[in-house]
Design a protein around this motif. Sequence first.
Motif, mmCIF file in Angstrom:
data_model
loop_
_atom_site.group_PDB
_atom_site.id
_atom_site.type_symbol
_atom_site.label_atom_id
_atom_site.label_comp_id
_atom_site.label_asym_id
_atom_site.label_seq_id
_atom_site.Cartn_x
_atom_site.Cartn_y
_atom_site.Cartn_z
ATOM 1 N N HIS A 1 -0.068 1.186 9.925
ATOM 2 C CA HIS A 1 -1.113 1.426 8.926
ATOM 3 C C HIS A 1 -0.652 0.947 7.558
ATOM 4 O O HIS A 1 -1.403 0.350 6.807
ATOM 5 C CB HIS A 1 -1.449 2.919 8.850
ATOM 6 N N VAL A 2 0.595 1.228 7.255
ATOM 7 C CA VAL A 2 1.131 0.909 5.937
ATOM 8 C C VAL A 2 1.438 -0.579 5.779
ATOM 9 O O VAL A 2 1.244 -1.143 4.711
ATOM 10 C CB VAL A 2 2.413 1.725 5.673
ATOM 11 N N THR A 3 1.927 -1.187 6.840
ATOM 12 C CA THR A 3 2.338 -2.586 6.723
ATOM 13 C C THR A 3 1.297 -3.554 7.256
ATOM 14 O O THR A 3 1.491 -4.762 7.183
ATOM 15 C CB THR A 3 3.653 -2.843 7.486
ATOM 16 N N GLY A 4 0.234 -3.026 7.799
ATOM 17 C CA GLY A 4 -0.793 -3.885 8.361
ATOM 18 C C GLY A 4 -1.349 -4.874 7.354
ATOM 19 O O GLY A 4 -1.101 -4.765 6.155
ATOM 20 N N ARG A 5 -2.067 -5.835 7.870
ATOM 21 C CA ARG A 5 -2.642 -6.895 7.052
ATOM 22 C C ARG A 5 -3.256 -6.384 5.752
ATOM 23 O O ARG A 5 -2.959 -6.882 4.679
ATOM 24 C CB ARG A 5 -3.712 -7.604 7.879
ATOM 25 N N TRP A 6 -4.115 -5.373 5.848
ATOM 26 C CA TRP A 6 -4.772 -4.851 4.645
ATOM 27 C C TRP A 6 -4.082 -3.605 4.118
ATOM 28 O O TRP A 6 -4.175 -3.292 2.926
ATOM 29 C CB TRP A 6 -6.241 -4.575 4.924
ATOM 30 N N GLY A 7 -3.405 -2.888 4.986
ATOM 31 C CA GLY A 7 -2.716 -1.667 4.566
ATOM 32 C C GLY A 7 -1.705 -1.943 3.475
ATOM 33 O O GLY A 7 -1.674 -1.253 2.452
ATOM 34 N N SER A 8 -0.871 -2.938 3.659
ATOM 35 C CA SER A 8 0.159 -3.219 2.678
ATOM 36 C C SER A 8 -0.444 -3.598 1.330
ATOM 37 O O SER A 8 0.023 -3.147 0.279
ATOM 38 C CB SER A 8 1.077 -4.337 3.168
ATOM 39 N N LEU A 9 -1.484 -4.408 1.364
ATOM 40 C CA LEU A 9 -2.088 -4.834 0.104
ATOM 41 C C LEU A 9 -2.821 -3.691 -0.579
ATOM 42 O O LEU A 9 -2.795 -3.562 -1.805
ATOM 43 C CB LEU A 9 -3.041 -6.007 0.363
ATOM 44 N N THR A 10 -3.444 -2.837 0.214
ATOM 45 C CA THR A 10 -4.154 -1.695 -0.358
ATOM 46 C C THR A 10 -3.187 -0.732 -1.021
ATOM 47 O O THR A 10 -3.392 -0.303 -2.163
ATOM 48 C CB THR A 10 -4.944 -0.967 0.746
ATOM 49 N N VAL A 11 -2.134 -0.398 -0.309
ATOM 50 C CA VAL A 11 -1.128 0.503 -0.868
ATOM 51 C C VAL A 11 -0.510 -0.113 -2.125
ATOM 52 O O VAL A 11 -0.336 0.550 -3.147
ATOM 53 C CB VAL A 11 -0.025 0.808 0.170
ATOM 54 N N GLY A 12 -0.209 -1.387 -2.035
ATOM 55 C CA GLY A 12 0.374 -2.073 -3.189
ATOM 56 C C GLY A 12 -0.558 -2.042 -4.390
ATOM 57 O O GLY A 12 -0.132 -1.784 -5.524
ATOM 58 N N ALA A 13 -1.825 -2.281 -4.146
ATOM 59 C CA ALA A 13 -2.797 -2.301 -5.247
ATOM 60 C C ALA A 13 -2.954 -0.918 -5.864
ATOM 61 O O ALA A 13 -3.080 -0.783 -7.086
ATOM 62 C CB ALA A 13 -4.147 -2.804 -4.744
#
Lengths: 134, 134
Positions: B31-43
């Motif tokens: 969930h955290v490193t997934g394609r969108w997960g990582s970018l979402t968390v980062g943002a």
Amino acid sequence: METPACTDTGTSEQPFDVFARACPSRETLEHVTGRWGSLTVGALREGPSRFNELRRRVEGVSEKMLSQTLHALERDGIVNREAQPTNPPRVDYELTPLGIEVADRLLALIHHLEENMTAVLAARETYDGTRGGR
Amino acid sequence: METPACTDTGTSEQPFDVFARACPSRETLEHVTGRWGSLTVGALREGPSRFNELRRRVEGVSEKMLSQTLHALERDGIVNREAQPTNPPRVDYELTPLGIEVADRLLALIHHLEENMTAVLAARETYDGTRGGR
DNA sequence: CAGCATCCAGCTTGATACTG
DNA sequence: CAGTATCAAGCTGGATGCTG
């Protein structure tokens, strides 16, 4: 010298901004953090490993996926492939210096999650409970 | 109190071993490193953000995927969702304390990759060149 | 042992349309 | 604005069989 899309986007001050749509850094991030990429890189941090050894360590990965993952990582300069022309063949995979740096950061994340799984599981129960268990 | 598969595996000394086949920590990692997960968390590390604001920051994500990603992260206790019953509706998303810790480790990885993309691109050219440019 | 080639089921994803 | 619902399409990934 081609200029990747994300380097001349006025929006960001970062040369290779992973948040930008067409930035190659996003691909590499996905290779490293992907379903099998993260586990492969993590497993290789313990030292060089042969193909089937790696397959055993990363539980659940198929031959095809491991092969594919290793190729992507090798292409990105994260993993080194060393084949010995013996019989039976012996191929060792190891992290490059960059790979080691990447692995350490990835493992920091992984270990932190592992250490906090109790909290994550608790959060899940709360979430599921609140909504009547969807 | 269910005992997750990975906690009673004799193989590992780690309570929640992400390398174990059926460990829930693997899901969370994805969930955290997934394609969108990582970018979402980062943002979200830059501060609380509304839905469409987030959508603009994470270039290329669709409404559906962002929604899905946020739900998974909320369920895992990484993200907090705060809805205000106003009109028009206003919903703010923010990282939880755990989310912030996770984000920092993730961003360390992301920034390291961004900083080394030149080397990655060079490695790719070497790799592609060696094999006659596949 | 260390893989590649092929086939194909199914999950993921993106568009589109609709709701509160 | 902040989503949910639905549907088609395409990519992911597992199983199988073969090579060196």
